[in-house]
Design a protein around this motif. Structure first.
Motif, PDB file in Angstrom:
ATOM      1  N   CYS A  95       0.807  -1.224   0.000  1.00 53.34           N
ATOM      2  CA  CYS A  95       0.000   0.000   0.000  1.00 53.34           C
ATOM      3  C   CYS A  95       0.844   1.278   0.000  1.00 53.34           C
ATOM      4  O   CYS A  95       0.335   2.349  -0.296  1.00 53.34           O
ATOM      5  N   HIS A  96       2.101   1.189   0.359  1.00 57.62           N
ATOM      6  CA  HIS A  96       2.941   2.398   0.446  1.00 57.62           C
ATOM      7  C   HIS A  96       4.238   2.217  -0.317  1.00 57.62           C
ATOM      8  O   HIS A  96       5.331   2.450   0.205  1.00 57.62           O
ATOM      9  N   GLN A  97       4.117   1.802  -1.548  1.00 55.75           N
ATOM     10  CA  GLN A  97       5.283   1.528  -2.389  1.00 55.75           C
ATOM     11  C   GLN A  97       6.252   2.712  -2.447  1.00 55.75           C
ATOM     12  O   GLN A  97       7.464   2.540  -2.372  1.00 55.75           O
ATOM     13  N   VAL A  98       5.712   3.928  -2.580  1.00 58.25           N
ATOM     14  CA  VAL A  98       6.556   5.118  -2.728  1.00 58.25           C
ATOM     15  C   VAL A  98       7.458   5.297  -1.507  1.00 58.25           C
ATOM     16  O   VAL A  98       8.678   5.411  -1.615  1.00 58.25           O
ATOM     17  N   GLN A  99       6.825   5.318  -0.321  1.00 59.89           N
ATOM     18  CA  GLN A  99       7.596   5.492   0.907  1.00 59.89           C
ATOM     19  C   GLN A  99       8.579   4.334   1.091  1.00 59.89           C
ATOM     20  O   GLN A  99       9.712   4.528   1.524  1.00 59.89           O
ATOM     21  N   TYR A 100       8.121   3.132   0.769  1.00 60.45           N
ATOM     22  CA  TYR A 100       8.983   1.967   0.953  1.00 60.45           C
ATOM     23  C   TYR A 100      10.229   2.053   0.079  1.00 60.45           C
ATOM     24  O   TYR A 100      11.350   1.841   0.549  1.00 60.45           O
ATOM     25  N   ASN A 101      10.031   2.362  -1.207  1.00 65.44           N
ATOM     26  CA  ASN A 101      11.181   2.423  -2.114  1.00 65.44           C
ATOM     27  C   ASN A 101      12.203   3.461  -1.685  1.00 65.44           C
ATOM     28  O   ASN A 101      13.410   3.240  -1.773  1.00 65.44           O
ATOM     29  N   MET A 102      11.704   4.589  -1.221  1.00 64.54           N
ATOM     30  CA  MET A 102      12.616   5.630  -0.728  1.00 64.54           C
ATOM     31  C   MET A 102      13.363   5.136   0.512  1.00 64.54           C
ATOM     32  O   MET A 102      14.578   5.199   0.579  1.00 64.54           O
ATOM     33  N   ALA A 103      12.600   4.665   1.475  1.00 63.11           N
ATOM     34  CA  ALA A 103      13.182   4.306   2.772  1.00 63.11           C
ATOM     35  C   ALA A 103      14.193   3.168   2.652  1.00 63.11           C
ATOM     36  O   ALA A 103      15.197   3.143   3.362  1.00 63.11           O
ATOM     37  N   LEU A 104      13.932   2.250   1.734  1.00 67.87           N
ATOM     38  CA  LEU A 104      14.828   1.118   1.555  1.00 67.87           C
ATOM     39  C   LEU A 104      16.247   1.572   1.203  1.00 67.87           C
ATOM     40  O   LEU A 104      17.225   0.944   1.577  1.00 67.87           O
ATOM     41  N   GLN A 105      16.350   2.699   0.478  1.00 70.07           N
ATOM     42  CA  GLN A 105      17.656   3.229   0.072  1.00 70.07           C
ATOM     43  C   GLN A 105      18.276   4.132   1.138  1.00 70.07           C
ATOM     44  O   GLN A 105      19.383   4.615   0.962  1.00 70.07           O
ATOM     45  N   SER A 106      17.547   4.405   2.193  1.00 76.87           N
ATOM     46  CA  SER A 106      17.994   5.443   3.131  1.00 76.87           C
ATOM     47  C   SER A 106      19.032   4.931   4.125  1.00 76.87           C
ATOM     48  O   SER A 106      19.129   3.733   4.393  1.00 76.87           O
ATOM     49  N   SER A 107      19.782   5.859   4.674  1.00 74.75           N
ATOM     50  CA  SER A 107      20.740   5.510   5.723  1.00 74.75           C
ATOM     51  C   SER A 107      20.014   4.961   6.948  1.00 74.75           C
ATOM     52  O   SER A 107      20.580   4.161   7.690  1.00 74.75           O
ATOM     53  N   HIS A 108      18.790   5.410   7.180  1.00 74.72           N
ATOM     54  CA  HIS A 108      18.038   4.869   8.321  1.00 74.72           C
ATOM     55  C   HIS A 108      17.899   3.351   8.188  1.00 74.72           C
ATOM     56  O   HIS A 108      18.160   2.611   9.134  1.00 74.72           O
ATOM     57  N   PHE A 109      17.492   2.901   7.012  1.00 74.63           N
ATOM     58  CA  PHE A 109      17.329   1.455   6.827  1.00 74.63           C
ATOM     59  C   PHE A 109      18.668   0.722   6.926  1.00 74.63           C
ATOM     60  O   PHE A 109      18.712  -0.452   7.228  1.00 74.63           O
ATOM     61  N   LYS A 110      19.773   1.458   6.617  1.00 70.90           N
ATOM     62  CA  LYS A 110      21.091   0.811   6.631  1.00 70.90           C
ATOM     63  C   LYS A 110      21.882   1.104   7.906  1.00 70.90           C
ATOM     64  O   LYS A 110      23.088   0.850   7.960  1.00 70.90           O
ATOM     65  N   ALA A 111      21.223   1.685   8.900  1.00 73.84           N
ATOM     66  CA  ALA A 111      21.951   2.100  10.110  1.00 73.84           C
ATOM     67  C   ALA A 111      22.619   0.919  10.806  1.00 73.84           C
ATOM     68  O   ALA A 111      23.660   1.064  11.452  1.00 73.84           O
ATOM     69  N   THR A 112      22.027  -0.270  10.677  1.00 74.75           N
ATOM     70  CA  THR A 112      22.715  -1.522  11.019  1.00 74.75           C
ATOM     71  C   THR A 112      22.287  -2.554   9.985  1.00 74.75           C
ATOM     72  O   THR A 112      21.185  -2.479   9.454  1.00 74.75           O
ATOM     73  N   ALA A 113      23.162  -3.501   9.707  1.00 72.74           N
ATOM     74  CA  ALA A 113      22.830  -4.550   8.747  1.00 72.74           C
ATOM     75  C   ALA A 113      23.730  -5.747   9.008  1.00 72.74           C
ATOM     76  O   ALA A 113      24.826  -5.598   9.554  1.00 72.74           O
ATOM     77  N   PRO A 114      23.272  -6.944   8.611  1.00 68.98           N
ATOM     78  CA  PRO A 114      24.159  -8.098   8.725  1.00 68.98           C
ATOM     79  C   PRO A 114      25.363  -7.873   7.811  1.00 68.98           C
ATOM     80  O   PRO A 114      25.224  -7.319   6.727  1.00 68.98           O
TER      81      PRO A 114
ATOM     82  N   GLU B  49      44.892 -14.063  15.961  1.00 68.91           N
ATOM     83  CA  GLU B  49      43.448 -14.216  16.125  1.00 68.91           C
ATOM     84  C   GLU B  49      42.727 -13.635  14.915  1.00 68.91           C
ATOM     85  O   GLU B  49      43.267 -12.799  14.197  1.00 68.91           O
ATOM     86  N   ALA B  50      41.479 -14.124  14.703  1.00 66.16           N
ATOM     87  CA  ALA B  50      40.682 -13.647  13.572  1.00 66.16           C
ATOM     88  C   ALA B  50      39.256 -13.446  14.054  1.00 66.16           C
ATOM     89  O   ALA B  50      38.711 -14.301  14.753  1.00 66.16           O
ATOM     90  N   HIS B  51      38.699 -12.294  13.725  1.00 63.63           N
ATOM     91  CA  HIS B  51      37.321 -12.032  14.144  1.00 63.63           C
ATOM     92  C   HIS B  51      36.471 -11.689  12.944  1.00 63.63           C
ATOM     93  O   HIS B  51      36.855 -10.899  12.090  1.00 63.63           O
ATOM     94  N   ARG B  52      35.288 -12.294  12.926  1.00 64.69           N
ATOM     95  CA  ARG B  52      34.417 -12.164  11.764  1.00 64.69           C
ATOM     96  C   ARG B  52      33.551 -10.913  11.838  1.00 64.69           C
ATOM     97  O   ARG B  52      32.999 -10.598  12.888  1.00 64.69           O
ATOM     98  N   PHE B  53      33.431 -10.204  10.728  1.00 65.85           N
ATOM     99  CA  PHE B  53      32.464  -9.107  10.622  1.00 65.85           C
ATOM    100  C   PHE B  53      31.070  -9.731  10.740  1.00 65.85           C
ATOM    101  O   PHE B  53      30.733 -10.623   9.949  1.00 65.85           O
ATOM    102  N   GLU B  54      30.283  -9.287  11.700  1.00 66.63           N
ATOM    103  CA  GLU B  54      28.941  -9.862  11.862  1.00 66.63           C
ATOM    104  C   GLU B  54      27.837  -8.845  11.593  1.00 66.63           C
ATOM    105  O   GLU B  54      26.852  -9.132  10.947  1.00 66.63           O
ATOM    106  N   ILE B  55      28.009  -7.640  12.138  1.00 70.58           N
ATOM    107  CA  ILE B  55      26.998  -6.595  11.956  1.00 70.58           C
ATOM    108  C   ILE B  55      27.723  -5.305  11.601  1.00 70.58           C
ATOM    109  O   ILE B  55      28.738  -4.981  12.218  1.00 70.58           O
ATOM    110  N   VAL B  56      27.236  -4.591  10.596  1.00 68.86           N
ATOM    111  CA  VAL B  56      27.834  -3.298  10.269  1.00 68.86           C
ATOM    112  C   VAL B  56      26.934  -2.174  10.763  1.00 68.86           C
ATOM    113  O   VAL B  56      25.712  -2.291  10.760  1.00 68.86           O
ATOM    114  N   PHE B  57      27.565  -1.096  11.213  1.00 65.34           N
ATOM    115  CA  PHE B  57      26.887   0.127  11.629  1.00 65.34           C
ATOM    116  C   PHE B  57      27.246   1.226  10.638  1.00 65.34           C
ATOM    117  O   PHE B  57      28.416   1.577  10.504  1.00 65.34           O
TER     118      PHE B  57
END
Ligand code: HEC
Ligand code: HEC
Ligand code: HEC
Ligand code: HEC
Ligand code: HEC
Ligand code: HEC
Ligand code: HEC
Length: 403
Positions: free
Chosen positions: A44-63, A109-117
């Protein structure tokens, strides 16, 4: 008798419920059944969704899967040198990314990237250890296109022990539930609550999603699915109709620094709530107080005459909440001029820049770029601290206007 009755009812119910959820392949949100998840908004909100998906807010953390992680691995700028015997190397192994520490050529030692901010100016990453996340010692900075020390980390020796607390997630994610492991332990008194918390990985909802800003929306979704002819919003807070302070608080929750005394978790905030229920201010916004350009847009803006002497400025005056900050400075100038019509700069200023050019550059002079005092980093093999630069939200007249 009664017990079996209840058991049978429960059994029937559970069969019914599983059937229901199987049928619609229902998404279960870690925040609970009041939440529908962002993907349910698309229809129902394709416009807002498409914008937000590209935003830094949506990417503020990610696997930290490839595609989400910035920076060179295996080749290019992928090594951070602590001293002639010690280096940290960014490596890709199978499908995972690692920071690997070598001493005298041997892996230690080796540590894996798990979550990016983050992704816009900088990106820092964490790895899991004992149900908590720890920051990796080097981060990626876009301003130098390279790796450098994570903010506050040493450049002369590797450090892997900085726990990234739930507090970080409360501004960078939509959910992260924790459990207190030492509930009854005497240690509790010696350690802060946060340190004892362990984060439940399965409960993390990455990024700042629709319902982080709009509140739980399952009822809204269900209502409109059942009533497709209703065109006015049901069961959702309308941010447009909130008062100015409520609108400001909905952004200031995460954009007003982090030095208040916490009363409630930021995760519990819903649009319409008042920030004063969440933390007690420790610093007042008088016009001489110094606030950092990083993470404190609200208090800087609140020191501006534009904000103080007009009753309508808020974050939405200049930002579409579903989009990133615009890179087009002329578009901001139009907003400035909507309040500053008929403005006349004095002769001296006009000599620096003719009026025609001024019209596109209000921001250059009145919201100049400033160094952050909170974030600094060091490059490999360097003694010098590099600065992190952001535009100030304290709109005003600055001496460097004379450039
Ligand atoms: C089945 C359709 C449907 C779905 C799914 C849906 N909405 Fe809506 N929503 C509407 C309608 C209809 C309106 C009212 C018209 C408008 O503002 O677009 C609305 C309005 C809104 C508004 C504006 C409220 C206001 O008055 O300012 C927000 C915010 C909103 N929806 C959020 C969401 C979120 C978040 C989701 C996903 C979790 C979602 N909606 C899913 C139909 C839907
Ligand atoms: C839950 C915390 C949270 C809330 C609420 C929030 N923000 Fe943010 N915002 C962030 C974080 C974290 C970032 C940095 C994201 C990144 O780059 O990783 C950010 C980034 C931004 C950016 C820069 C994006 C870019 O790439 O240019 C703007 C603009 C912004 N927020 C405006 C707002 C406005 C306006 C509101 C209120 C409607 C708001 N934010 C509410 C946490 C929040
Ligand atoms: C950073 C906070 C934030 C996020 C994330 C966010 N919104 Fe909004 N949204 C707002 C604000 C603030 C408004 C009110 C804008 C205004 O007053 O002009 C709004 C308005 C809306 C509206 C009303 C129509 C409009 O565009 O003004 C809809 C619908 C909506 N949002 C849906 C969504 C959906 C769907 C998502 C996720 C894909 C989402 N929003 C993510 C803050 C946010
Ligand atoms: C009070 C809210 C808040 C807290 C707590 C917080 N941040 Fe942020 N962070 C922000 C905001 C807002 C921004 C983006 C705008 C800015 O830099 O002013 C940001 C930016 C960042 C960036 C750069 C993002 C980019 O895209 O450029 C990184 C990396 C980051 N934060 C990591 C962290 C880590 C790690 C923690 C915990 C140690 C943390 N943050 C705690 C609000 C917060
Ligand atoms: C919502 C209306 C509004 C908007 C938008 C706005 N201003 Fe203002 N601004 C004001 C008001 C009101 C004052 C105070 C005027 C006074 O006190 O005489 C002011 C004052 C100023 C001052 C004088 C500051 C000082 O410390 O003496 C400057 C410079 C300024 N604005 C620049 C800008 C720029 C640049 C923008 C756009 C980035 C902008 N304004 C956007 C309303 C606004
Ligand atoms: C008068 C206009 C104006 C208002 C009001 C305003 N901003 Fe901004 N904002 C800007 C401009 C201009 C930029 C810089 C864009 C750039 O340089 O790319 C910006 C950038 C940002 C950024 C990104 C910082 C960076 O350098 O990447 C964030 C985060 C942000 N604003 C948050 C907010 C929040 C939160 C509010 C409300 C407290 C707010 N802004 C109010 C004009 C405004
Ligand atoms: C080259 C830098 C520069 C640019 C570009 C610029 N200004 Fe200014 N502005 C100044 C300086 C310096 C002053 C103080 C001396 C003066 O009034 O000329 C000032 C003063 C102001 C004042 C306060 C005037 C008063 O009488 O108190 C406002 C409001 C203002 N500017 C708004 C704007 C707006 C809006 C824009 C964009 C259309 C803009 N400025 C573009 C440098 C600039």
């Amino acid at each position: 008798m009664k017990k079996t009755g209840i058991l049978i009812t429960l059994f029937v119910l559970s069969v019914l419920l599983t059937n229901c959820s199987n049928k619609s392949d229902e998404y279960i949100d870690p925040r609970g059944t009041d939440y529908a998840g962002s993907e349910s908004c698309i229809q129902c909100h394709q416009v807002q969704y498409n914008m937000a998906l590209q935003s830094s807010h949506f990417k503020a953390t990610a696997p930290a899967i490839s595609g989400n992680v910035l920076g060179d691995f295996d080749k290019g700028n992928h090594t951070f040198i602590y001293d002639k015997n010690t280096k940290l190397v960014m490596e890709k192994r199978n499908d995972s990314l690692y920071q690997v520490l070598y001493k005298n050529g041997k892996e230690v030692e080796a540590h894996r990237f798990e979550i990016v901010f983050g992704a816009k100016h900088a990106q820092t990453s964490v790895y899991w250890r004992d149900n908590n996340t720890y920051e990796l010692p080097v981060s990626y900075y876009n301003s130098i296109n390279n790796w450098a020390t994570s903010p506050g980390f040493p450049a002369d020796k590797p450090y892997f022990d900085r726990m990234v607390l739930k507090d970080c997630y409360s501004c960078h994610a939509s959910n992260a539930s924790s459990r207190n492991v030492n509930q009854n332990s005497a240690e509790k008194n010696f350690m802060s609550m946060d340190v004892e918390d362990i984060i439940d990985k399965k409960t993390i909802v990455y990024g700042i999603d629709c319902e982080r800003c709009h509140g739980p929306a399952k009822k809204h979704v269900d209502f409109h699915l059942k009533n497709p002819n209703v065109k006015t919003a049901n069961s959702i807070t309308s941010i447009k109709t909130l008062n100015r302070q409520q609108k400001l608080d909905a952004c200031a929750l995460c954009h007003a620094g982090n030095d208040g005394m916490k009363i409630k978790s930021r995760f519990d905030f819903k649009p319409g709530n008042s920030l004063s229920e969440f933390y007690r201010e420790t610093r007042s916004i008088n016009d001489t107080a110094q606030f950092d350009v990083h993470g404190n847009q609200f208090r800087l803006m609140a020191q501006s005459k534009c904000f103080v002497n007009s009753d309508k400025m808020d974050c939405i005056t200049c930002h579409n909440p579903h989009e990133n900050a615009s890179k087009n400075m002329a578009s901001y100038s139009k907003i400035c001029m909507s309040c500053h019509q008929g403005l006349k700069h004095d002769e001296k200023t006009l000599k620096i820049m003719p009026e025609k050019l001024m019209a596109d550059n209000c921001v250059e002079c009145h919201m100049p770029k400033k160094l952050s005092g909170a974030i600094k980093f060091q490059l490999s093999n360097s003694k010098q601290l590099s600065n992190y630069i952001l535009r100030t939200h304290r709109i005003g007249i600055y001496p460097q206007d004379k450039k």
